[in-house]
Design an enzyme around this catalytic site. Structure first.
Site, PDB file in Angstrom:
ATOM      1  N   ASP A  19      32.928  19.330  -5.369  1.00 49.05           N
ATOM      2  CA  ASP A  19      33.754  18.128  -5.270  1.00 49.05           C
ATOM      3  C   ASP A  19      34.710  18.284  -4.096  1.00 49.05           C
ATOM      4  O   ASP A  19      34.590  19.193  -3.282  1.00 49.05           O
ATOM      5  CB  ASP A  19      34.467  17.875  -6.603  1.00 49.05           C
ATOM      6  CG  ASP A  19      34.661  16.406  -6.895  1.00 49.05           C
ATOM      7  OD1 ASP A  19      35.135  15.685  -6.002  1.00 49.05           O
ATOM      8  OD2 ASP A  19      34.361  15.973  -8.026  1.00 49.05           O
ATOM      9  N   ASP A  32      30.449   9.350  -2.975  1.00 45.94           N
ATOM     10  CA  ASP A  32      31.370   8.878  -4.016  1.00 45.94           C
ATOM     11  C   ASP A  32      32.234   7.739  -3.471  1.00 45.94           C
ATOM     12  O   ASP A  32      32.398   7.578  -2.256  1.00 45.94           O
ATOM     13  CB  ASP A  32      32.260  10.036  -4.474  1.00 45.94           C
ATOM     14  CG  ASP A  32      32.879   9.787  -5.842  1.00 45.94           C
ATOM     15  OD1 ASP A  32      32.396   8.885  -6.567  1.00 45.94           O
ATOM     16  OD2 ASP A  32      33.841  10.490  -6.187  1.00 45.94           O
ATOM     17  N   GLU A  65      31.751   1.899  -3.687  1.00 40.66           N
ATOM     18  CA  GLU A  65      31.678   0.463  -4.049  1.00 40.66           C
ATOM     19  C   GLU A  65      31.936  -0.469  -2.850  1.00 40.66           C
ATOM     20  O   GLU A  65      31.304  -1.544  -2.831  1.00 40.66           O
ATOM     21  CB  GLU A  65      32.679   0.156  -5.176  1.00 40.66           C
ATOM     22  CG  GLU A  65      32.371   0.823  -6.490  1.00 40.66           C
ATOM     23  CD  GLU A  65      32.831   2.289  -6.509  1.00 40.66           C
ATOM     24  OE1 GLU A  65      32.286   3.066  -7.309  1.00 40.66           O
ATOM     25  OE2 GLU A  65      33.709   2.652  -5.715  1.00 40.66           O
ATOM     26  N   GLU A  98      35.587   1.733  -3.197  1.00 41.82           N
ATOM     27  CA  GLU A  98      36.568   1.657  -4.279  1.00 41.82           C
ATOM     28  C   GLU A  98      37.672   0.645  -3.982  1.00 41.82           C
ATOM     29  O   GLU A  98      38.085  -0.113  -4.860  1.00 41.82           O
ATOM     30  CB  GLU A  98      37.174   3.035  -4.544  1.00 41.82           C
ATOM     31  CG  GLU A  98      38.162   3.011  -5.691  1.00 41.82           C
ATOM     32  CD  GLU A  98      38.435   4.362  -6.280  1.00 41.82           C
ATOM     33  OE1 GLU A  98      39.580   4.820  -6.173  1.00 41.82           O
ATOM     34  OE2 GLU A  98      37.511   4.963  -6.849  1.00 41.82           O
ATOM     35  N   ARG A 143      27.458   6.421  -6.200  1.00 40.79           N
ATOM     36  CA  ARG A 143      28.180   5.760  -7.290  1.00 40.79           C
ATOM     37  C   ARG A 143      28.012   4.244  -7.282  1.00 40.79           C
ATOM     38  O   ARG A 143      28.373   3.571  -8.261  1.00 40.79           O
ATOM     39  CB  ARG A 143      29.680   6.118  -7.216  1.00 40.79           C
ATOM     40  CG  ARG A 143      30.392   5.848  -8.538  1.00 40.79           C
ATOM     41  CD  ARG A 143      31.811   6.389  -8.555  1.00 40.79           C
ATOM     42  NE  ARG A 143      32.772   5.481  -7.948  1.00 40.79           N
ATOM     43  CZ  ARG A 143      34.095   5.641  -8.058  1.00 40.79           C
ATOM     44  NH1 ARG A 143      34.576   6.695  -8.717  1.00 40.79           N
ATOM     45  NH2 ARG A 143      34.914   4.794  -7.487  1.00 40.79           N
ATOM     46  N   ASP A 179      32.784   6.858 -14.318  1.00 45.30           N
ATOM     47  CA  ASP A 179      33.762   7.731 -14.979  1.00 45.30           C
ATOM     48  C   ASP A 179      33.903   7.381 -16.455  1.00 45.30           C
ATOM     49  O   ASP A 179      34.944   6.898 -16.919  1.00 45.30           O
ATOM     50  CB  ASP A 179      35.107   7.625 -14.267  1.00 45.30           C
ATOM     51  CG  ASP A 179      35.057   8.138 -12.843  1.00 45.30           C
ATOM     52  OD1 ASP A 179      34.116   8.895 -12.517  1.00 45.30           O
ATOM     53  OD2 ASP A 179      35.947   7.784 -12.045  1.00 45.30           O
ATOM     54  N   HIS A 194      29.334  16.924 -16.050  1.00 44.53           N
ATOM     55  CA  HIS A 194      30.378  16.783 -15.036  1.00 44.53           C
ATOM     56  C   HIS A 194      31.598  16.174 -15.696  1.00 44.53           C
ATOM     57  O   HIS A 194      31.475  15.243 -16.502  1.00 44.53           O
ATOM     58  CB  HIS A 194      29.894  15.885 -13.887  1.00 44.53           C
ATOM     59  CG  HIS A 194      30.918  15.685 -12.809  1.00 44.53           C
ATOM     60  ND1 HIS A 194      31.271  16.680 -11.929  1.00 44.53           N
ATOM     61  CD2 HIS A 194      31.670  14.602 -12.467  1.00 44.53           C
ATOM     62  CE1 HIS A 194      32.193  16.226 -11.084  1.00 44.53           C
ATOM     63  NE2 HIS A 194      32.447  14.966 -11.392  1.00 44.53           N
TER      64      HIS A 194
END
Length: 787
Positions: free
Chosen positions: A284, A397, A400, A402, A448, A465, A524
């Site tokens: 990560d 990650d 979107e 985000e 994601r 998540d 995870h």
């Protein structure tokens, strides 16, 4: 007679202001229909796929599809026109247009599918397309949501957005999709990228409405002779998912996150010391910085914490463990690369042409502009550098994205026009980069967010998540089943749950037991409670090891399920209604098929000792652990074990397995256990299993594969089993040592022969299994006869 049958099915008029004017077949034999406010174009891609595009008057044509890769076929079409209607048909799809009042309806063969209601309408803020629904239809689709299988009654926003800590209800998540599937066995793909809504009859007026801010007024109606057939057509339209590297079906060591090289290496060593199989470790965001905030966008190894990153990766590789690194599309103004990103002009802009800067959780940031050729090259060069360091997997990650301000400007589009396809195009960047620079390698791309058609880039989605709770677990089968129906067959969850510091060993073990029979086995979580079994209690670690060992033993079966997805688009996890017409199953997600022959019923509630399982009516089912045979077509209460979840095998199935492995690097298809689940009711059975080297890109297309065929027949007290192999042109035939294990054989055989020669080295076990070891030169057919 046929046209009249179609006309009588119309249920309501369309837009009353729309007047039919004329129609004709263009040079491609596609139908163009001119009406008072625009033009419809009907394009058959196959006999099972019909595309409809509406071009309003005085609106410029919009660009190409983000999703469709199939070219329309030159298939036979028929056109019938009278004073009252036009019928445009293939051997499957039929479009019927009533001239006055104007109305469009779709049929597949003689079955009515759907009709436009208002059709295209422009409001002050949105452009919409509306359809009539049957009052009893159940609707699926719209992407990843936690709503129950039937999504009718919701107005679903099409705007990819993370939902942290969701449980049993989430109306908006990372993967929204412009797709609707009906229990009437058709689907609609709205072929448009900009944001909007899918209104699945939220006002209870039997209407389906697609709403968007702009873009293509194009949709495809897809039908089929079965659910699997329909999904095969959809994935032919938008692209099949390439098969993953075999190691991706193994166990992952992952958490948020490993702070240092020492921590990462010690964790992998604990797996090795405990003899728990592991194939990959995911690093990560600490690989590029010490802190969560302020470092995103560094995208280079943080040597204080990972002083010998390259050596660590090599040592992992020597143990059969592959390294995956997280990346994000955000470059913080405090990161080491900010000045470089500005200088090289790789960031999205504001209205004045400057890099758009804004605040979000991780700091003040800019966003990499994937639509700017400079941004694409800059980002791919970073991935090439990671590849040179030995990294073999990419985790994308926050894609979107985000936070994606509406007034942000990309190279050739606004934020809202490309928001939903940003992850899609990010995956394409990596997939295309591998094809160009590492053409023999299969990429591993964990993302994601994405959109319709993203499966063709080898993208692996996960469900975000999710809360570390029983409610979080309960929503996972539904999400995976729904996404598989929409083309993204590798949807999976953070096993054990991600969000919250909930230490619950029962929940953890049940989630991992479910994980054996879902696409990716990847525990995870946030680091407050360990996600890796080697850091859990002794009891939880032992149970987790049992589940992981089974996952590895099933590698040959699971790899074939992946191949079916590549070849046919068939989901890995499949709803029961794919095979059983019982209407009560149309909303069932608690029990599902894993591949062709496993029936799985995960334990989704705490402290229960039994649960109801429905057994599909098309077969008998064998308990994988107790060998008990259950007649299909019934729901039955089954006793639960702490050691496993209810798992059943279809009678007549062949299940290939291997002995336990510590890494897929040690996988060898030359030594197999072939389990045949005999039942007197199955007189003939056959299965086919795919194998290749597990690493080479496009191995099937290159002829670098073998297809193992197993057949059984039962006649006059004899069981005959035949092994055959079909090899690709560039696959070298080999010999195999096979343990053939025949289940449910209640009497001792009088004679066992292999290719006509009697053998004595078989044995009958106390649980009615007959074990026959055989040597098979796959260049030749092998025939085993049991009297």
């Amino acid at each position: 007679m046929f046209p009249l049958l179609l006309i009588c099915a119309f249920v309501s008029a369309q837009n009353t202001q729309r007047q039919y004017q004329s129609s004709y077949l263009n040079a491609d034999h596609h139908l163009e229909v001119y009406v008072s406010d625009g033009m419809y174009k009907f394009t058959p891609y196959t006999s099972k796929i019909m595309e409809t595009s509406f071009s309003p008057n005085n609106k410029p044509k919009v660009g190409r599809s983000h999703a469709v890769v199939l070219s329309p076929s030159r298939i036979k079409t028929d056109l019938v026109e009278t004073a009252d209607f036009v019928i445009y048909s293939t051997s499957g799809m039929v479009v019927t247009i009533l001239k006055s009042p104007f109305q469009i309806q779709y049929h597949y063969k003689t079955k009515s599918l759907i009709s436009e209601a208002q059709g295209y309408v422009k409001t002050d803020s949105l452009e919409t397309i509306q359809f009539n629904l049957d009052p009893e239809e159940i609707l699926y689709g719209g992407g990843a949501r936690a709503l129950g299988m039937n999504r009718r009654g919701y107005r679903l926003q099409l705007y990819n957005k993370a939902h942290y800590g969701y449980e049993t209800h989430s109306e908006l998540m990372n993967y929204t999709m412009p797709i609707v599937l009906s229990s009437e066995q058709y689907m609609i793909h709205f072929d448009n990228a900009p944001i909007g809504f899918l209104d699945l009859d939220s006002k209870h007026t039997n209407k389906l409405t697609y709403e968007t801010i702009s873009g293509r007024m194009t949709y495809q109606i897809i039908a089929g002779d079965s659910w699997v057939d329909m999904i095969e057509s959809y994935t032919s339209l938008t692209g099949k998912q390439p098969i993953l590297p075999r190691w991706a079906l193994g166990n992952f060591s992952s958490r948020f996150g490993y702070h240092s090289q020492a921590e990462a290496e010690s964790t992998i060593q604990k797996f090795k010391d405990a003899n728990i199989p592991v194939d990959a470790i995911i690093l990560d965001l600490y690989w590029f910085g010490k802190d969560i905030k302020g470092t995103m966008g560094n995208l280079e190894v943080f040597r204080d914490s990972f002083p010998d990153f390259e050596g660590m990766v090599k040592r992992f590789k020597s143990k059969g463990v592959k390294t995956i690194t997280i990346t994000e599309p955000f470059v913080l103004t405090t990161s080491k690369r900010w000045d470089e990103a500005v200088e090289k002009d790789v960031l999205a802009k504001d209205t004045l042409g400057n890099p758009y800067k804004y605040d979000f959780y991780f700091g003040n940031t800019g966003l990499i502009d994937l639509y700017n050729p400079k941004g694409k090259k800059w980002f791919w060069d970073i991935y090439k550098d990671l590849h040179a360091k030995g990294v073999v997997g990419i985790w994308g990650d926050l894609g979107e994205p985000e936070v994606h301000p509406t007034d942000l400007r990309h190279f050739n589009a606004t934020a809202d026009e490309v928001h939903n396809i940003y992850g899609h195009d990010w995956a394409k960047l990596i997939f295309d980069g591998y094809a160009k620079d590492f053409p023999d390698e299969r990429p591993f791309i964990l993302m994601r967010a994405a959109y319709s058609g993203s499966q063709r880039f080898g993208l692996i989605p996960w469900s975000g998540d999710v809360n570390r709770s029983w409610g979080g677990l309960q929503s996972q089968p539904e999400i995976a089943l729904q996404m598989g129906m929409q083309g993204l067959g590798y949807m999976h969850s953070d096993l054990g749950g991600f969000a919250g510091a909930n230490l619950d060993d029962e929940l953890y073990v049940r989630w991992l037991q479910y994980g054996v029979f879902q696409p990716i086995f990847r525990p995870h979580a946030q680091e407050e409670v360990a996600s890796e079994p080697v850091h859990r209690s002794t009891e939880a670690m032992t149970s987790a090891k049992t589940a992981i060992d089974l996952r590895y033993k099933l590698l040959p079966y699971n790899y074939n399920v992946s191949f079916q997805n590549q070849r046919d688009g068939t989901p890995l996890m499949r709803p029961l209604f794919f095979e059983d017409a019982n209407p009560e199953l149309l909303t069932e997600a608690k029990t599902y098929f894993w591949g062709d022959d496993f029936l799985i019923s995960p334990v989704l509630n705490p402290e229960i000792i039994q649960q109801d399982v429905y057994f599909p009516s098309n077969s008998k089912w064998v308990d994988f652990y107790t060998e008990q045979v259950v007649q299909g077509g019934q729901s039955k209460s089954v006793q639960l074990s702490n050691a496993y979840i209810p798992t059943y095998v279809r009678v007549g199935a062949f299940i290939p397995m291997v002995q336990s492995l510590q890494t897929t690097d040690n996988y060898d298809a030359k030594t197999l256990d072939i389990h045949y689940y005999h039942d007197p009711s199955v007189l003939r059975s056959e299965r086919q299993f795919y194998n290749d080297d597990g690493t080479t890109a496009d191995a099937y297309e290159k002829g670098m594969f073998e297809l193992l065929n197993f057949e059984s027949s039962v006649k006059r007290g004899k069981i005959v089993i035949i092994f055959k192999s079909d090899n690709g042109l560039n696959f070298m035939p080999n010999s195999k040592q096979i343990n053939l294990i025949i289940h449910n054989l209640k009497t001792n055989p009088r004679r066992v022969s292999v290719n006509g020669t009697r053998i004595q080295n078989h044995k009958k076990t106390s649980n009615n299994q007959l074990v026959i070891p055989v040597f098979w030169d796959t260049k030749n057919t092998l025939k085993i006869k049991i009297n």
